[in-house]
Motif scaffolding. Structure first.
Motif, PDB file in Angstrom:
ATOM      1  N   HIS A 648       0.860  -1.185   0.000  1.00 37.94           N
ATOM      2  CA  HIS A 648       0.000   0.000   0.000  1.00 37.94           C
ATOM      3  C   HIS A 648       0.896   1.234   0.000  1.00 37.94           C
ATOM      4  N   VAL A 649       0.640   2.135  -0.957  1.00 41.19           N
ATOM      5  CA  VAL A 649       1.470   3.326  -1.125  1.00 41.19           C
ATOM      6  C   VAL A 649       0.547   4.527  -1.316  1.00 41.19           C
ATOM      7  N   ARG A 650       0.870   5.637  -0.663  1.00 38.20           N
ATOM      8  CA  ARG A 650       0.138   6.887  -0.852  1.00 38.20           C
ATOM      9  C   ARG A 650       0.829   7.645  -1.984  1.00 38.20           C
ATOM     10  N   VAL A 651       0.116   7.886  -3.094  1.00 35.11           N
ATOM     11  CA  VAL A 651       0.763   8.416  -4.302  1.00 35.11           C
ATOM     12  C   VAL A 651       0.096   9.719  -4.753  1.00 35.11           C
ATOM     13  N   THR A 652       0.919  10.539  -5.426  1.00 31.91           N
ATOM     14  CA  THR A 652       0.441  11.785  -6.025  1.00 31.91           C
ATOM     15  C   THR A 652       1.142  11.976  -7.367  1.00 31.91           C
ATOM     16  N   SER A 653       0.366  12.365  -8.381  1.00 29.64           N
ATOM     17  CA  SER A 653       0.952  12.647  -9.695  1.00 29.64           C
ATOM     18  C   SER A 653       0.029  13.617 -10.419  1.00 29.64           C
ATOM     19  N   VAL A 654       0.454  14.876 -10.516  1.00 28.67           N
ATOM     20  CA  VAL A 654      -0.403  15.908 -11.109  1.00 28.67           C
ATOM     21  C   VAL A 654      -0.636  15.662 -12.592  1.00 28.67           C
ATOM     22  N   ASP A 655       0.443  15.374 -13.331  1.00 31.05           N
ATOM     23  CA  ASP A 655       0.332  15.220 -14.784  1.00 31.05           C
ATOM     24  C   ASP A 655       0.389  13.763 -15.244  1.00 31.05           C
ATOM     25  N   GLY A 656       0.364  12.833 -14.303  1.00 32.89           N
ATOM     26  CA  GLY A 656       0.489  11.421 -14.656  1.00 32.89           C
ATOM     27  C   GLY A 656       1.931  10.965 -14.559  1.00 32.89           C
ATOM     28  N   GLY A 657       2.160   9.809 -13.986  1.00 32.77           N
ATOM     29  CA  GLY A 657       3.522   9.306 -13.816  1.00 32.77           C
ATOM     30  C   GLY A 657       3.518   7.812 -13.551  1.00 32.77           C
ATOM     31  N   SER A 658       4.625   7.338 -13.001  1.00 30.47           N
ATOM     32  CA  SER A 658       4.781   5.897 -12.788  1.00 30.47           C
ATOM     33  C   SER A 658       5.410   5.630 -11.429  1.00 30.47           C
ATOM     34  N   VAL A 659       5.061   4.471 -10.885  1.00 34.68           N
ATOM     35  CA  VAL A 659       5.664   3.976  -9.647  1.00 34.68           C
ATOM     36  C   VAL A 659       6.228   2.590  -9.940  1.00 34.68           C
ATOM     37  N   VAL A 660       7.512   2.407  -9.633  1.00 40.92           N
ATOM     38  CA  VAL A 660       8.213   1.156  -9.933  1.00 40.92           C
ATOM     39  C   VAL A 660       8.537   0.449  -8.622  1.00 40.92           C
ATOM     40  N   PHE A 661       8.357  -0.872  -8.622  1.00 39.43           N
ATOM     41  CA  PHE A 661       8.568  -1.681  -7.417  1.00 39.43           C
ATOM     42  C   PHE A 661       9.718  -2.659  -7.621  1.00 39.43           C
ATOM     43  N   ALA A 662      10.393  -2.976  -6.542  1.00 34.48           N
ATOM     44  CA  ALA A 662      11.448  -3.996  -6.562  1.00 34.48           C
ATOM     45  C   ALA A 662      10.791  -5.372  -6.472  1.00 34.48           C
ATOM     46  N   ARG A 663      10.026  -5.664  -7.496  1.00 34.77           N
ATOM     47  CA  ARG A 663       9.306  -6.931  -7.605  1.00 34.77           C
ATOM     48  C   ARG A 663       9.351  -7.387  -9.059  1.00 34.77           C
ATOM     49  N   LEU A 664       9.504  -8.672  -9.274  1.00 35.69           N
ATOM     50  CA  LEU A 664       9.367  -9.199 -10.625  1.00 35.69           C
ATOM     51  C   LEU A 664       7.920  -9.086 -11.068  1.00 35.69           C
ATOM     52  N   ALA A 665       7.725  -8.793 -12.331  1.00 33.65           N
ATOM     53  CA  ALA A 665       6.367  -8.592 -12.848  1.00 33.65           C
ATOM     54  C   ALA A 665       5.715  -9.938 -13.171  1.00 33.65           C
ATOM     55  N   TRP A 666       5.610 -10.786 -12.140  1.00 31.41           N
ATOM     56  CA  TRP A 666       4.971 -12.091 -12.325  1.00 31.41           C
ATOM     57  C   TRP A 666       3.503 -11.923 -12.715  1.00 31.41           C
ATOM     58  N   PRO A 667       2.976 -12.751 -13.598  1.00 31.81           N
ATOM     59  CA  PRO A 667       1.520 -12.802 -13.765  1.00 31.81           C
ATOM     60  C   PRO A 667       0.867 -13.120 -12.418  1.00 31.81           C
ATOM     61  N   GLY A 668      -0.204 -12.419 -12.121  1.00 32.31           N
ATOM     62  CA  GLY A 668      -0.886 -12.606 -10.838  1.00 32.31           C
ATOM     63  C   GLY A 668      -0.968 -11.336 -10.021  1.00 32.31           C
ATOM     64  N   TYR A 669      -0.216 -10.303 -10.423  1.00 32.97           N
ATOM     65  CA  TYR A 669      -0.300  -9.024  -9.722  1.00 32.97           C
ATOM     66  C   TYR A 669      -1.515  -8.236 -10.202  1.00 32.97           C
ATOM     67  N   THR A 670      -2.171  -7.581  -9.262  1.00 30.55           N
ATOM     68  CA  THR A 670      -3.245  -6.639  -9.583  1.00 30.55           C
ATOM     69  C   THR A 670      -2.978  -5.338  -8.840  1.00 30.55           C
ATOM     70  N   ALA A 671      -3.499  -4.244  -9.381  1.00 31.37           N
ATOM     71  CA  ALA A 671      -3.308  -2.932  -8.766  1.00 31.37           C
ATOM     72  C   ALA A 671      -4.628  -2.171  -8.767  1.00 31.37           C
ATOM     73  N   THR A 672      -4.853  -1.439  -7.699  1.00 28.30           N
ATOM     74  CA  THR A 672      -6.020  -0.551  -7.628  1.00 28.30           C
ATOM     75  C   THR A 672      -5.574   0.803  -7.115  1.00 28.30           C
TER      76      THR A 672
END
Length: 761
Positions: A648-672
């Motif tokens: 869980h991360v509290r995020v802000t992006s006025v013009d749109g951006g990206s958040v990168v995680f130290a996780r492999l992009a395995w199938p099975g991840y979901t984001a909300t």
């Protein structure tokens, strides 16, 4: 030697319960003695290669995770080797395997742990073979011969007992499932026992065991339909198989649905490079204990160990069967015949069928089914009539075996001749005992030879695997190794370790400073390097990772390349605390300038200083409580909570951006984002990241991981259990005796019958 009519009922040898238990106990004793004799020759025989480098350390880590109150899923710092649902062979849904995992951290002597587990499953395998032989009509003594031989057939002894422990487990469960399925089909038991054994076989996570469990059930369904000429018994067995498969599907669904990003995508299709394929000609070495094989494996085009050996008496025994009477039993033996034909065809190739590879893994089933068929036929149709021609035939068969063994291993021809002479001599004594005393005496002598033959083979031949010489205890491993804190990546090559001058006198020395396979798990250290048969293709390409944790010499350069989108190095994106370099692969590495933000440090022990260079972050260890966010682009992110499977991360992006995680992009991840779904992506097809929409202000970004197919697997498990319950209800109703009419109804009927008779008179 044949059975009388009173000895056999519906293909099932009745023998007294005491006799069956006595022979069953003898089987266990023989297996224990066999293990003891093997250990006397080689104390590490049951703790080499994949067992020491893969399986046992996995048990330790999974057990520690369970003791922390968690269900094993992702181990993030292990990266491509840390997705346990995809790995499959952790047995996450197998209660027996999970019990082994839970107990393992409490046992310091790891060689003892592996040996005891393998011994237990070897006894279970032997008892399963015993039960199958009995259910098809073998006398207890002959069934015991097949059973005691099963754990020591060549492939099981030199491949499964040494290295591939999950294969041994799967075979043991399948044999017991086979016996229980036939008993269920013949109304001698209910559906629960075959279901349990089938589920255990599937949920071990060994794909060949799952395949053979399905083939076995299919063979029993066809076999019982042919034998009983009724469809209902066969349908009951099929239903049990469906229920077990539905419950066990959760073991394999994550791997199948993740395969697109792994080494096991199956894109190569079907091909044959002859690696671990077993041509049918190898059958003619099945009774020569000294024979090597033409099967190609890690030792070259010839495997210099008797992996196709079954039993020294198997082929010569064919001369003492009254073959003209055998067709009378073919209908009842349909299932084992189907299994034997399938196993012979499968083991002959091709070497790769999509993700399923190395068909010689099925050789134990060739051996076991052959043993079962021979002892059943000896029990029913064994004969000493026309003894001289039969002795001549047995001698000729032995002569052919010697010649065939000589073609595979001509350099051992003298040894093969001696084996042939011993077969003739001991076989003659067996025939004498059967003729002069009883078949029980003959069977007892055969059983007495099994363990010594295994001891001879282990003393004379090396397994087709390397001994890694990992420490045999947890305390020994901890005592000599630097107790690094934080996430560590080692860059090195195991083959360079094996050939280095430093290790010539003491092959155990590298394990005081380096990790390969799952050796870091023994010590509970957070290393990226770990054993994986599955992998994550793009990540492995980045650092040229091998399945056992080795890397290529270019990995160091690649690790500190700048990823253009984030402006960070791959070492930063992996959130590494330390990089250990093998000196043999990177000579004088510390003479070069350390990458920005890193410094060369002196390894803490003399052994590690002699063999490795170490880089650590200038600012010290990355705090463990800041979550897995490693980069943002046109966004801010404040971690709130983090676990292996969620973020869980509290995020802000006025013009749109990206958040990168130290996780492999395995199938099975979901984001909300504030409960609304976001698409997850892979930066460089490796690192998990999400794009934030413009106008995002102080929003809750939630990342969750659920193994793909888990919901479907749980639904399948529920459906399988419901089907099993329905089968139990039907079985109880089928077994319920027909109720007699109530006494008053009987009286009325009698009175009415009497009145009617009187009227007629």
């Amino acid at each position: 030697m044949t059975l009388s009519r009173t000895e056999r009922t519906h293909g099932f040898v009745l023998g007294s319960r005491r006799e069956r238990l006595a022979w069953g106990a003898l089987i266990a004793v023989v297996v224990v003695i066999g293990y003891g004799l093997v250990l006397a020759v080689d104390p590490r025989f049951f703790y080499i290669d994949d067992t020491e480098s893969g399986a046992v350390p996995n048990w330790l880590q999974l057990g520690r995770i369970m003791r922390e109150g968690q269900f094993p899923s992702l181990v993030l710092d292990q990266w491509m080797a840390g997705n346990y649902p995809v790995e499959g062979q952790g047995g996450l849904w197998n209660p027996v395997q999970m019990a082994i995992n839970y107990i393992s951290p409490s046992i310091d002597n790891l060689a003892l742990l592996a040996t005891v587990v393998k011994l237990a499953f070897s006894i279970a395998l032997a008892w399963g073979v015993y039960r199958v032989a009995l259910v098809y009509g073998a006398r207890p003594a002959w069934a015991a011969v097949a059973a005691a031989s099963a754990p020591f057939v060549g492939f099981t002894l030199f491949f499964e007992n040494t290295s591939w422990v999950t294969a041994l487990m799967g075979t043991a469960w399948i044999m017991n499932a086979w016996a229980s399925s036939v008993s269920y089909a013949r109304s001698r038991s209910g559906p629960i026992v075959p279901f349990v054994f089938l589920y255990l076989a599937i949920s071990v996570g060994y794909v060949h065991a799952a395949v053979m469990a399905g083939v076995m059930i299919g063979a029993v369904v066809i076999g019982e339909f042919v034998h009983q000429r009724r469809w209902r018994p066969a349908a009951r067995v099929a239903a049990v198989g469906i229920a077990a498969a539905a419950c066990g599907a959760i073991t394999f669904l994550p791997g199948v649905l993740t395969s697109s990003v792994t080494w096991r995508s199956g894109d190569e299709g079907t091909f044959n490079d002859n690696f671990l394929t077993a041509p049918w000609s190898e059958t003619l070495t099945a009774s020569i204990p000294s024979s090597v094989t033409s099967i190609e494996s890690w030792t070259g085009e010839t495997t210099a160990s008797p992996v196709t050996y079954i039993a020294w008496f198997l082929i010569p025994a064919l001369a003492f069967i009254a073959w003209r009477r055998v067709p009378d039993s073919l209908r009842e033996l349909t299932a084992p015949l189907i299994l034997l034909v399938f196993a012979l065809v499968f083991t002959a190739g091709p070497s790769d069928i999509g993700p399923i590879r190395w068909p010689a893994r099925i050789l134990p089933f060739v051996a076991i089914v052959a043993l079962i068929l021979v002892v059943v036929l000896l029990s029913r149709y064994g004969t000493l009539d026309r003894l001289r021609p039969r002795l001549l035939a047995a001698s000729l068969l032995t002569f052919v075996l010697v010649l065939r063994a000589g073609s595979s291993g001509p350099e051992l021809f003298g040894r093969h001749v001696v084996s042939g002479l011993l077969i003739v001599a001991v076989g003659g004594l067996v025939v004498f005992l059967a003729y002069r005393f009883s078949t029980r005496a003959a069977a007892a002598l055969l059983i007495a030879t099994i363990a010594p033959v295994a001891m001879y083979q282990v003393a004379s031949y090396d397994p087709p695997f390397d001994k890694w010489w990992l420490p045999t205890s947890q305390s020994q491993a901890d005592a000599g190794f630097p107790q690094w804190q934080g996430a560590t990546l080692q860059l090195g090559d195991r083959t360079l370790t094996e050939t280095s001058a430093d290790t010539a006198d003491d092959p155990r020395l590298p394990w005081h400073s380096q990790v390969y396979g799952n050796s870091a798990k023994i010590m509970g250290l957070d290393y990226v390097n770990a054993y994986t048969p599955v992998g994550y293709e793009d990540f492995s390409n980045l650092l040229c990772f091998e399945h056992e944790g080795s890397t290529c010499s270019d990995a160091f350069r690649r690790l500190f390349l700048i990823e253009p989108y984030t402006g960070k190095t791959f070492a930063d994106l992996m959130r590494l605390d330390r990089v250990v370099l093998q000196k043999n692969q990177y000579p004088l590495a510390d003479a070069r300038e350390a990458p920005a933000g890193w410094e060369w440090v002196t390894p803490p022990t003399a052994d590690s200083a002699r063999q490795t260079y170490v880089l650590e972050r200038v600012d010290g260890l990355i705090p463990a409580d800041i979550g897995r966010v490693v980069a943002t682009v046109d966004a801010t992110a404040v971690p709130e909570s983090s676990s292996a499977d969620s973020e869980h991360v509290r995020v802000t992006s006025v013009d749109g951006g990206s958040v990168v995680f130290a996780r492999l992009a395995w199938p099975g991840y979901t984001a909300t984002l504030n409960g609304e779904p976001l698409q997850t992506k892979g930066l460089a097809d490796i690192f998990l990241y999400v794009d934030l929409p413009p106008g995002t202000t102080d929003a809750d970004l939630a990342i969750e991981f659920r193994p793909p197919g888990q919901k479907l697997g749980l639904a399948g498990m529920a459906g399988g259990v419901l089907l099993l319950l329905a089968l139990v209800v039907l079985d109880v109703r089928r077994r319920r005796p027909a109720q007699s009419p109530p006494a008053e109804d009987t009286a009325v009927d009698v009175t009415m019958e009497s009145s009617s008779s009187a009227a007629n008179r």
